[in-house]
Design a protein around this motif. Structure first.
Motif, PDB file in Angstrom:
ATOM      1  N   GLY A 131      -8.656  -0.888  -5.223  1.00 54.83           N
ATOM      2  CA  GLY A 131      -9.177   0.459  -5.463  1.00 54.83           C
ATOM      3  C   GLY A 131     -10.541   0.445  -6.104  1.00 54.83           C
ATOM      4  O   GLY A 131     -11.384   1.316  -5.835  1.00 54.83           O
ATOM      5  N   VAL A 132     -10.790  -0.535  -6.976  1.00 56.53           N
ATOM      6  CA  VAL A 132     -12.108  -0.650  -7.603  1.00 56.53           C
ATOM      7  C   VAL A 132     -13.159  -0.975  -6.546  1.00 56.53           C
ATOM      8  O   VAL A 132     -14.268  -0.435  -6.556  1.00 56.53           O
ATOM      9  CB  VAL A 132     -12.101  -1.730  -8.712  1.00 56.53           C
ATOM     10  N   GLY A 133     -12.803  -1.868  -5.602  1.00 59.28           N
ATOM     11  CA  GLY A 133     -13.737  -2.204  -4.535  1.00 59.28           C
ATOM     12  C   GLY A 133     -14.057  -1.020  -3.651  1.00 59.28           C
ATOM     13  O   GLY A 133     -15.201  -0.836  -3.215  1.00 59.28           O
ATOM     14  N   VAL A 134     -13.052  -0.184  -3.388  1.00 58.61           N
ATOM     15  CA  VAL A 134     -13.276   1.016  -2.582  1.00 58.61           C
ATOM     16  C   VAL A 134     -14.150   2.009  -3.337  1.00 58.61           C
ATOM     17  O   VAL A 134     -15.054   2.626  -2.769  1.00 58.61           O
ATOM     18  CB  VAL A 134     -11.934   1.667  -2.197  1.00 58.61           C
ATOM     19  N   LEU A 135     -13.894   2.159  -4.645  1.00 62.82           N
ATOM     20  CA  LEU A 135     -14.692   3.075  -5.455  1.00 62.82           C
ATOM     21  C   LEU A 135     -16.157   2.647  -5.512  1.00 62.82           C
ATOM     22  O   LEU A 135     -17.057   3.486  -5.557  1.00 62.82           O
ATOM     23  CB  LEU A 135     -14.130   3.151  -6.876  1.00 62.82           C
ATOM     24  N   VAL A 136     -16.388   1.333  -5.530  1.00 63.18           N
ATOM     25  CA  VAL A 136     -17.763   0.841  -5.542  1.00 63.18           C
ATOM     26  C   VAL A 136     -18.143   0.427  -4.119  1.00 63.18           C
ATOM     27  O   VAL A 136     -18.915  -0.487  -3.898  1.00 63.18           O
ATOM     28  CB  VAL A 136     -17.925  -0.337  -6.524  1.00 63.18           C
ATOM     29  N   GLY A 137     -17.556   1.115  -3.162  1.00 65.17           N
ATOM     30  CA  GLY A 137     -17.871   0.931  -1.749  1.00 65.17           C
ATOM     31  C   GLY A 137     -18.246   2.263  -1.143  1.00 65.17           C
ATOM     32  O   GLY A 137     -18.997   3.044  -1.724  1.00 65.17           O
ATOM     33  N   SER A 138     -17.665   2.572   0.009  1.00 66.12           N
ATOM     34  CA  SER A 138     -18.074   3.780   0.720  1.00 66.12           C
ATOM     35  C   SER A 138     -17.648   5.065   0.013  1.00 66.12           C
ATOM     36  O   SER A 138     -18.223   6.124   0.254  1.00 66.12           O
ATOM     37  CB  SER A 138     -17.497   3.765   2.140  1.00 66.12           C
ATOM     38  N   ALA A 139     -16.658   4.990  -0.879  1.00 63.99           N
ATOM     39  CA  ALA A 139     -16.222   6.206  -1.570  1.00 63.99           C
ATOM     40  C   ALA A 139     -17.335   6.791  -2.433  1.00 63.99           C
ATOM     41  O   ALA A 139     -17.555   8.001  -2.446  1.00 63.99           O
ATOM     42  CB  ALA A 139     -14.994   5.910  -2.424  1.00 63.99           C
ATOM     43  N   PRO A 153      -8.297  10.318  -8.300  1.00 69.32           N
ATOM     44  CA  PRO A 153      -6.882  10.520  -8.685  1.00 69.32           C
ATOM     45  C   PRO A 153      -5.902   9.710  -7.838  1.00 69.32           C
ATOM     46  O   PRO A 153      -4.897   9.201  -8.353  1.00 69.32           O
ATOM     47  CB  PRO A 153      -6.675  12.028  -8.466  1.00 69.32           C
ATOM     48  N   THR A 154      -6.189   9.569  -6.549  1.00 69.97           N
ATOM     49  CA  THR A 154      -5.313   8.784  -5.671  1.00 69.97           C
ATOM     50  C   THR A 154      -5.300   7.327  -6.100  1.00 69.97           C
ATOM     51  O   THR A 154      -4.235   6.677  -6.159  1.00 69.97           O
ATOM     52  CB  THR A 154      -5.791   8.894  -4.215  1.00 69.97           C
ATOM     53  N   ILE A 155      -6.460   6.783  -6.416  1.00 69.76           N
ATOM     54  CA  ILE A 155      -6.565   5.384  -6.829  1.00 69.76           C
ATOM     55  C   ILE A 155      -5.905   5.180  -8.191  1.00 69.76           C
ATOM     56  O   ILE A 155      -5.269   4.149  -8.448  1.00 69.76           O
ATOM     57  CB  ILE A 155      -8.046   4.951  -6.851  1.00 69.76           C
ATOM     58  N   LEU A 156      -6.018   6.188  -9.052  1.00 67.64           N
ATOM     59  CA  LEU A 156      -5.338   6.121 -10.350  1.00 67.64           C
ATOM     60  C   LEU A 156      -3.825   6.084 -10.165  1.00 67.64           C
ATOM     61  O   LEU A 156      -3.131   5.260 -10.767  1.00 67.64           O
ATOM     62  CB  LEU A 156      -5.738   7.329 -11.200  1.00 67.64           C
ATOM     63  N   ASP A 157      -3.313   6.950  -9.302  1.00 69.69           N
ATOM     64  CA  ASP A 157      -1.862   7.040  -9.106  1.00 69.69           C
ATOM     65  C   ASP A 157      -1.304   5.826  -8.373  1.00 69.69           C
ATOM     66  O   ASP A 157      -0.240   5.306  -8.733  1.00 69.69           O
ATOM     67  CB  ASP A 157      -1.522   8.311  -8.312  1.00 69.69           C
ATOM     68  N   GLU A 158      -1.991   5.356  -7.332  1.00 70.11           N
ATOM     69  CA  GLU A 158      -1.457   4.294  -6.488  1.00 70.11           C
ATOM     70  C   GLU A 158      -1.670   2.897  -7.068  1.00 70.11           C
ATOM     71  O   GLU A 158      -0.860   2.003  -6.840  1.00 70.11           O
ATOM     72  CB  GLU A 158      -2.085   4.370  -5.092  1.00 70.11           C
ATOM     73  N   PHE A 402      -8.309   0.613   3.402  1.00 62.06           N
ATOM     74  CA  PHE A 402      -8.552  -0.448   2.435  1.00 62.06           C
ATOM     75  C   PHE A 402      -7.656  -0.304   1.206  1.00 62.06           C
ATOM     76  O   PHE A 402      -7.338  -1.316   0.559  1.00 62.06           O
ATOM     77  CB  PHE A 402     -10.035  -0.457   2.038  1.00 62.06           C
ATOM     78  N   LEU A 403      -7.259   0.915   0.883  1.00 59.34           N
ATOM     79  CA  LEU A 403      -6.333   1.078  -0.237  1.00 59.34           C
ATOM     80  C   LEU A 403      -4.933   0.561   0.102  1.00 59.34           C
ATOM     81  O   LEU A 403      -4.158   0.211  -0.803  1.00 59.34           O
ATOM     82  CB  LEU A 403      -6.244   2.568  -0.618  1.00 59.34           C
ATOM     83  N   SER A 404      -4.626   0.512   1.395  1.00 63.03           N
ATOM     84  CA  SER A 404      -3.296   0.041   1.803  1.00 63.03           C
ATOM     85  C   SER A 404      -3.208  -1.480   1.909  1.00 63.03           C
ATOM     86  O   SER A 404      -2.114  -2.017   2.101  1.00 63.03           O
ATOM     87  CB  SER A 404      -2.927   0.660   3.152  1.00 63.03           C
TER      88      SER A 404
END
Length: 405
Positions: A131-139, A153-158, A402-404
């Motif tokens: 999730g950190v990689g996605v946050l510092v990626g295209s998100a 919030p999704t990354i926090l929960d999952e 990528f989160l999956s």
């Protein structure tokens, strides 16, 4: 203006707008006086915005004072700007740029996957959740603040990333600054390396060329006429946005306003030949330049740099990898595939702003280049279309993938 909890100064819409105009003109003056900034096509509002944000950091460090700006007017300026882009978008130009538009779209969608792959791999190498990689990626980078905030919030929960929101906002903020500073030097390098110059005669779609500013004639009538057309398009765009929302689709207001403007500019002049239409006019270019510049200045002057400084370590490591990959991708993929010409160099500056910051940053980068080196009108049609219509949808699927993992 009012103080909250004794240390947060909240600034209202009117004062924020006034300060934004001052910051914009500070950027114009500073850029004009520092040769390095002019030489490497650093956008003027970026200069002013960074100066203002540094003063905000000084106030925080010296007096423990946090300054929060109201950004309502800033968001209206974004709608203003994209409406002007729509008014300038002739179908003939879009058809002429058909292949470049398709190629740029494919490059952009492909790069979203590259960006998330880099973020995912770098986060894994540092022992961080995907999730950190996605946050510092295209998100946060291609997606910007809005996408980062939406997915936090999704990354926090999952995945249990407690400071997901702070990481996303910080990455988007740093990306915006890097994108603003990177596009101009990339274009400068390509223009010098390949000895490129503008291949199009005519005026700029955004702003006025620096060496033509004194000779430019803008009357009160064509300026007010352009403002009238902009507001008519915005009214119908607002109505369209409501209709689309009723159908269950969510579309940013600036997109629906740009769509209406494109439709109007390709029908009204044909149906009503006696109507003075502002497409390609200097008055519209001036409005476009001012609204974009003020939007960028207000965005950057509100950066809370102390929050960014508190998220060092993995954040800066992943961002460094993203910047290196972005530069290599632009130089060895985007520029060659877009034609290795002046148009490709301007698009390269835009791509730097787009993939690391946001669509307005891309336009600001391209505007800074074209003001010094000449017009590239098709670039100003391609970038907003790709950014507005396709990226958010593709980004949502990629982030979920990528989160999956």
């Amino acid at each position: 203006m009012e103080f909250v909890d004794g240390k947060i100064l909240q600034i209202d819409d009117f004062v924020t707008l006034t300060l934004g105009i001052i910051v914009l003109f500070v950027g114009i003056k500073v850029t004009d006086r520092i040769e390095f900034l002019k030489k490497y096509n650093i956008p003027e509002p970026v200069t002013g915005g960074i100066v203002a944000s540094l003063l905000g950091l000084l106030a925080y460090l010296a007096f423990d004072l946090e300054i929060e700006f109201s950004l309502y007017v800033r968001d209206i300026l974004l709608i203003y700007f994209f409406t002007t882009i729509g008014i300038n978008a002739r179908f003939a130009q879009l058809l002429a740029g058909g292949n470049p538009l398709l190629i740029f779209l494919m490059l952009t969608l492909g790069y979203l996957a590259v960006q998330d792959t880099v973020g995912y791999a770098a986060a894994a190498a540092m022992g961080q959740p995907s999730g950190v990689g996605v946050l510092v990626g295209s998100a946060s980078l291609a997606g910007g603040h809005g996408t980062a905030i939406a997915w936090a919030p999704t990354i926090l929960d999952e995945q249990g990333v407690d400071n997901a929101l702070e990481i996303g906002v910080a990455a988007a903020t740093i990306g915006l600054v890097i994108a603003s500073l990177l596009g101009g030097p990339i274009a400068k390098f390509l223009l010098s390396r390949y000895k490129l110059r503008s291949e199009v005669d005519g005026d700029l779609l955004v702003g006025i060329e620096r060496d033509k500013q004194d000779a430019t004639s803008i009357t009160h009538l064509n300026l007010m006429g352009a403002i009238l057309v902009i507001h008519i398009a915005m009214i119908f765009g607002y109505v369209l946005n409501i209709i689309i929302a009723e159908l269950g689709l969510k579309l940013p207001l600036f997109v629906s306003c740009m769509m209406v403007a494109i439709l109007m500019t390709n029908t009204v002049p044909t149906l009503f030949k006696n109507v003075a239409w502002p497409t390609g006019s200097k008055g519209l270019a001036l409005i476009s330049d001012f609204s974009l510049g003020l939007f960028i200045a207000m965005s950057l002057m509100g950066m809370q740099l102390w929050e960014v400084a508190g998220l060092a370590g993995p954040l800066f490591g992943i961002l460094a990898a993203q910047v290196i990959v972005a530069v290599l991708f632009i130089l060895f993929v985007v520029f060659p595939l877009m034609g290795r010409n002046y148009f490709a160099a301007v698009l390269s500056a835009g791509f730097a702003g787009f993939c690391l910051g946001a669509t307005p940053t891309a336009i600001a980068n391209m505007s800074a280049v074209t003001k010094s080196h000449g017009p590239a009108p098709t670039a100003f049609i391609i970038v907003p279309l790709v950014g507005a219509f396709f990226v958010d949808v593709a980004n949502a699927f990629l982030i979920q993938f990528f989160l999956s993992l």
